[in-house]
Motif scaffolding. Structure first.
Motif, PDB file in Angstrom:
ATOM      1  N   ARG A  38       0.843  -1.199   0.000  1.00 58.74           N
ATOM      2  CA  ARG A  38       0.000   0.000   0.000  1.00 58.74           C
ATOM      3  C   ARG A  38       0.876   1.246   0.000  1.00 58.74           C
ATOM      4  NH1 ARG A  38      -2.569  -0.377   6.147  1.00 58.74           N
ATOM      5  NH2 ARG A  38      -0.663   0.189   7.289  1.00 58.74           N
ATOM      6  N   GLN A  39       0.289   2.309  -0.516  1.00 54.29           N
ATOM      7  CA  GLN A  39       1.010   3.576  -0.574  1.00 54.29           C
ATOM      8  C   GLN A  39       0.070   4.713  -0.206  1.00 54.29           C
ATOM      9  OE1 GLN A  39       3.020   4.305  -4.297  1.00 54.29           O
ATOM     10  NE2 GLN A  39       4.390   5.798  -3.350  1.00 54.29           N
ATOM     11  N   ALA A  40       0.402   5.382   0.878  1.00 53.80           N
ATOM     12  CA  ALA A  40      -0.351   6.544   1.320  1.00 53.80           C
ATOM     13  C   ALA A  40       0.256   7.794   0.685  1.00 53.80           C
ATOM     14  CB  ALA A  40      -0.314   6.641   2.834  1.00 53.80           C
ATOM     15  N   PRO A  41      -0.506   8.877   0.572  1.00 51.93           N
ATOM     16  CA  PRO A  41       0.017  10.100  -0.034  1.00 51.93           C
ATOM     17  C   PRO A  41       1.292  10.579   0.658  1.00 51.93           C
ATOM     18  CG  PRO A  41      -2.349  10.256   0.246  1.00 51.93           C
ATOM     19  CD  PRO A  41      -1.926   9.003   0.932  1.00 51.93           C
ATOM     20  N   GLY A  42       2.319  10.833  -0.141  1.00 45.66           N
ATOM     21  CA  GLY A  42       3.569  11.342   0.395  1.00 45.66           C
ATOM     22  C   GLY A  42       4.444  10.313   1.071  1.00 45.66           C
ATOM     23  N   LYS A  43       4.049   9.044   0.983  1.00 45.73           N
ATOM     24  CA  LYS A  43       4.826   7.993   1.659  1.00 45.73           C
ATOM     25  C   LYS A  43       5.300   6.951   0.662  1.00 45.73           C
ATOM     26  CE  LYS A  43       2.774   8.389   6.250  1.00 45.73           C
ATOM     27  NZ  LYS A  43       2.162   7.631   7.384  1.00 45.73           N
ATOM     28  N   GLU A  44       6.296   6.166   1.089  1.00 43.50           N
ATOM     29  CA  GLU A  44       6.780   5.079   0.267  1.00 43.50           C
ATOM     30  C   GLU A  44       5.752   3.937   0.236  1.00 43.50           C
ATOM     31  OE1 GLU A  44      10.119   6.812  -0.986  1.00 43.50           O
ATOM     32  OE2 GLU A  44       9.836   4.665  -1.336  1.00 43.50           O
ATOM     33  N   ARG A  45       5.807   3.169  -0.830  1.00 40.35           N
ATOM     34  CA  ARG A  45       4.964   1.974  -0.892  1.00 40.35           C
ATOM     35  C   ARG A  45       5.491   0.968   0.128  1.00 40.35           C
ATOM     36  NH1 ARG A  45       3.312  -0.270  -6.736  1.00 40.35           N
ATOM     37  NH2 ARG A  45       3.002   1.987  -6.889  1.00 40.35           N
ATOM     38  N   GLU A  46       4.586   0.417   0.926  1.00 44.26           N
ATOM     39  CA  GLU A  46       5.007  -0.463   2.000  1.00 44.26           C
ATOM     40  C   GLU A  46       4.326  -1.820   1.931  1.00 44.26           C
ATOM     41  OE1 GLU A  46       3.990   1.199   5.802  1.00 44.26           O
ATOM     42  OE2 GLU A  46       1.831   1.058   5.443  1.00 44.26           O
ATOM     43  N   PHE A  47       5.003  -2.793   2.474  1.00 41.48           N
ATOM     44  CA  PHE A  47       4.490  -4.156   2.517  1.00 41.48           C
ATOM     45  C   PHE A  47       3.310  -4.256   3.474  1.00 41.48           C
ATOM     46  CE2 PHE A  47       4.504  -8.666   2.572  1.00 41.48           C
ATOM     47  CZ  PHE A  47       4.347  -9.061   3.894  1.00 41.48           C
ATOM     48  N   VAL A  48       2.307  -5.028   3.080  1.00 42.63           N
ATOM     49  CA  VAL A  48       1.139  -5.271   3.922  1.00 42.63           C
ATOM     50  C   VAL A  48       1.034  -6.752   4.274  1.00 42.63           C
ATOM     51  CG1 VAL A  48      -1.374  -5.175   4.084  1.00 42.63           C
ATOM     52  CG2 VAL A  48      -0.125  -3.315   2.944  1.00 42.63           C
ATOM     53  N   ALA A  49       0.996  -7.599   3.255  1.00 47.05           N
ATOM     54  CA  ALA A  49       0.811  -9.028   3.492  1.00 47.05           C
ATOM     55  C   ALA A  49       1.303  -9.804   2.284  1.00 47.05           C
ATOM     56  CB  ALA A  49      -0.658  -9.341   3.755  1.00 47.05           C
ATOM     57  N   ALA A  50       1.693 -11.065   2.524  1.00 46.86           N
ATOM     58  CA  ALA A  50       2.148 -11.914   1.431  1.00 46.86           C
ATOM     59  C   ALA A  50       1.795 -13.357   1.718  1.00 46.86           C
ATOM     60  CB  ALA A  50       3.658 -11.773   1.228  1.00 46.86           C
ATOM     61  N   LEU A  51       1.680 -14.109   0.628  1.00 42.45           N
ATOM     62  CA  LEU A  51       1.406 -15.526   0.714  1.00 42.45           C
ATOM     63  C   LEU A  51       2.425 -16.228  -0.179  1.00 42.45           C
ATOM     64  CD1 LEU A  51      -2.110 -17.150   0.640  1.00 42.45           C
ATOM     65  CD2 LEU A  51      -0.133 -18.247  -0.403  1.00 42.45           C
ATOM     66  N   ARG A  52       3.254 -17.074   0.414  1.00 40.03           N
ATOM     67  CA  ARG A  52       4.309 -17.749  -0.333  1.00 40.03           C
ATOM     68  C   ARG A  52       3.778 -19.030  -0.934  1.00 40.03           C
ATOM     69  NH1 ARG A  52       9.861 -18.668   2.842  1.00 40.03           N
ATOM     70  NH2 ARG A  52       8.654 -20.352   3.794  1.00 40.03           N
ATOM     71  N   TRP A  53       4.008 -19.201  -2.248  1.00 41.45           N
ATOM     72  CA  TRP A  53       3.369 -20.311  -2.939  1.00 41.45           C
ATOM     73  C   TRP A  53       3.896 -21.658  -2.520  1.00 41.45           C
ATOM     74  CZ3 TRP A  53       5.760 -24.003  -5.837  1.00 41.45           C
ATOM     75  CH2 TRP A  53       7.053 -23.733  -6.285  1.00 41.45           C
ATOM     76  N   ILE A  54       5.192 -21.746  -2.191  1.00 40.79           N
ATOM     77  CA  ILE A  54       5.822 -23.040  -2.009  1.00 40.79           C
ATOM     78  C   ILE A  54       5.283 -23.788  -0.784  1.00 40.79           C
ATOM     79  CG2 ILE A  54       7.788 -22.240  -0.620  1.00 40.79           C
ATOM     80  CD1 ILE A  54       9.523 -24.139  -2.386  1.00 40.79           C
ATOM     81  N   ASP A  55       4.835 -23.052   0.227  1.00 36.00           N
ATOM     82  CA  ASP A  55       4.372 -23.714   1.441  1.00 36.00           C
ATOM     83  C   ASP A  55       3.098 -23.111   2.010  1.00 36.00           C
ATOM     84  OD1 ASP A  55       6.975 -22.189   3.538  1.00 36.00           O
ATOM     85  OD2 ASP A  55       5.354 -21.327   2.355  1.00 36.00           O
ATOM     86  N   GLY A  56       2.577 -22.071   1.335  1.00 39.09           N
ATOM     87  CA  GLY A  56       1.340 -21.465   1.811  1.00 39.09           C
ATOM     88  C   GLY A  56       1.493 -20.572   3.022  1.00 39.09           C
TER      89      GLY A  56
END
Length: 127
Positions: A38-56
């Motif tokens: 996600r990216q808020a106005p004036g801020k860097e894009r930041e990580f929120v959540a991820a799902l890794r395919w190899i093991d879920g």
């Protein structure tokens, strides 16, 4: 090539919920790590959540842990982000991202790892 299209954003009051969807098309398969940033106005894009395919395995930013849930439906080539207990600070453009590389728990959170990105969907949380 993989095309990603996000949907489900909108305006919600603090404490409310939203579910974002990311539809994948093109050379899709279940062998992609999927993430939300996600990216808020004036801020860097930041990580929120991820799902890794190899093991879920799923990974979350500390700021959203226990409030957000990432999931995928391989039969529909879709990834979801369920967002509960939303706060005004969650206001941002949310982006879906995909990557085919094998990544560890550190790399799966890094923006530069992801090769494919959607156009984003706006989430606005009012106080």
């Amino acid at each position: 090539q993989v095309q990603l299209v996000e949907s489900g954003g909108g305006l919600v009051q603090a404490g409310g919920s939203l579910t974002l969807s990311c539809a994948a098309s093109g050379r899709t398969s279940s062998s992609y790590n999927m993430a939300w940033f996600r990216q808020a106005p004036g801020k860097e894009r930041e990580f929120v959540a991820a799902l890794r395919w190899i093991d879920g395995m799923t990974y979350y930013a500390d700021s959203v842990k226990s409030r957000f849930t990432i999931s995928r439906d391989n039969t529909k080539n879709k990834v979801y982000l369920l967002m509960n207990s939303l706060k005004p600070e969650d206001t941002a453009v949310y982006y879906c991202a995909a990557d085919r590389d094998s990544v560890d728990s550190y790399l799966v959170r890094q923006r530069y790892v992801y090769d494919y990105w959607g156009q984003g969907t706006q989430v606005t949380v009012s106080s």
